[in-house]
Design a protein around this motif. Structure first.
Motif, PDB file in Angstrom:
ATOM      1  N   VAL A  71       0.837  -1.209   0.000  1.00 58.77           N
ATOM      2  CA  VAL A  71       0.000   0.000   0.000  1.00 58.77           C
ATOM      3  C   VAL A  71       0.870   1.256   0.000  1.00 58.77           C
ATOM      4  CG1 VAL A  71      -1.618   1.352   1.404  1.00 58.77           C
ATOM      5  CG2 VAL A  71      -2.027  -1.080   1.027  1.00 58.77           C
ATOM      6  N   ALA A  72       1.945   1.242   0.783  1.00 60.65           N
ATOM      7  CA  ALA A  72       2.844   2.399   0.816  1.00 60.65           C
ATOM      8  C   ALA A  72       3.509   2.609  -0.545  1.00 60.65           C
ATOM      9  CB  ALA A  72       3.896   2.212   1.906  1.00 60.65           C
ATOM     10  N   ILE A  73       3.915   1.519  -1.190  1.00 58.43           N
ATOM     11  CA  ILE A  73       4.536   1.624  -2.525  1.00 58.43           C
ATOM     12  C   ILE A  73       3.530   2.178  -3.534  1.00 58.43           C
ATOM     13  CG2 ILE A  73       5.483   0.264  -4.444  1.00 58.43           C
ATOM     14  CD1 ILE A  73       7.466   0.659  -2.222  1.00 58.43           C
ATOM     15  N   VAL A  74       2.313   1.697  -3.501  1.00 56.19           N
ATOM     16  CA  VAL A  74       1.294   2.165  -4.452  1.00 56.19           C
ATOM     17  C   VAL A  74       0.992   3.641  -4.222  1.00 56.19           C
ATOM     18  CG1 VAL A  74      -1.156   1.938  -5.074  1.00 56.19           C
ATOM     19  CG2 VAL A  74       0.263  -0.096  -4.842  1.00 56.19           C
ATOM     20  N   VAL A  75       0.856   4.041  -2.984  1.00 51.87           N
ATOM     21  CA  VAL A  75       0.583   5.463  -2.682  1.00 51.87           C
ATOM     22  C   VAL A  75       1.755   6.326  -3.140  1.00 51.87           C
ATOM     23  CG1 VAL A  75       0.303   7.124  -0.789  1.00 51.87           C
ATOM     24  CG2 VAL A  75      -1.032   5.023  -0.811  1.00 51.87           C
TER      25      VAL A  75
END
Length: 125
Positions: free
Chosen positions: A48-52
């Motif tokens: 999720v952090a990578i996608v954001v």
């Protein structure tokens, strides 16, 4: 200043010294343990952090690109407006030079005479 004083119900006199006893915790309060994160939880949070982060990066990239394209568009619009103005000035000059009075004055300067047998009408489309 009596209202700021500690209540006498929580005081205990020992050897004529006043001490304040801490409040006892109620038995109804339940203390929970922190939830342990599994490998799946860490993986999910990382993804999720990578996608954001990727969305933010590409958003900035697209924003910068659109602003540079907007600047180019404004520059080209100014060039088009300038060329359009030049074309209109040239059309006015052509209309002035091809008017009947201008042609007659040119013919008079160059000793030309009008022969009505050689005149042809041409229509502009």
């Amino acid at each position: 200043m009596a209202q700021n004083a500690v209540s006498t119900t929580y005081r205990k006199k020992i050897n004529s010294k006043t001490t304040v006893l801490p409040k006892k915790k109620s038995k109804t309060a339940v203390r929970y343990k922190r939830a342990a994160w599994s490998l799946q939880d860490f993986t999910f949070a990382f993804i999720v952090a990578i996608v954001v982060g990727a969305v933010m990066f590409f958003s900035l990239l697209i924003s910068n690109r659109t602003s540079s394209i907007d600047d180019q568009l404004q520059s080209k619009n100014k060039q088009i407006q300038s060329i359009t103005n030049d074309n209109e000035k040239t059309r006015e000059k052509i209309n002035q030079l091809t008017s009947i009075t201008a042609l007659q004055s040119f013919a008079a300067k160059n000793n030309m005479q009008m022969n009505s047998g050689n005149i042809q009408n041409i229509k502009n489309k």
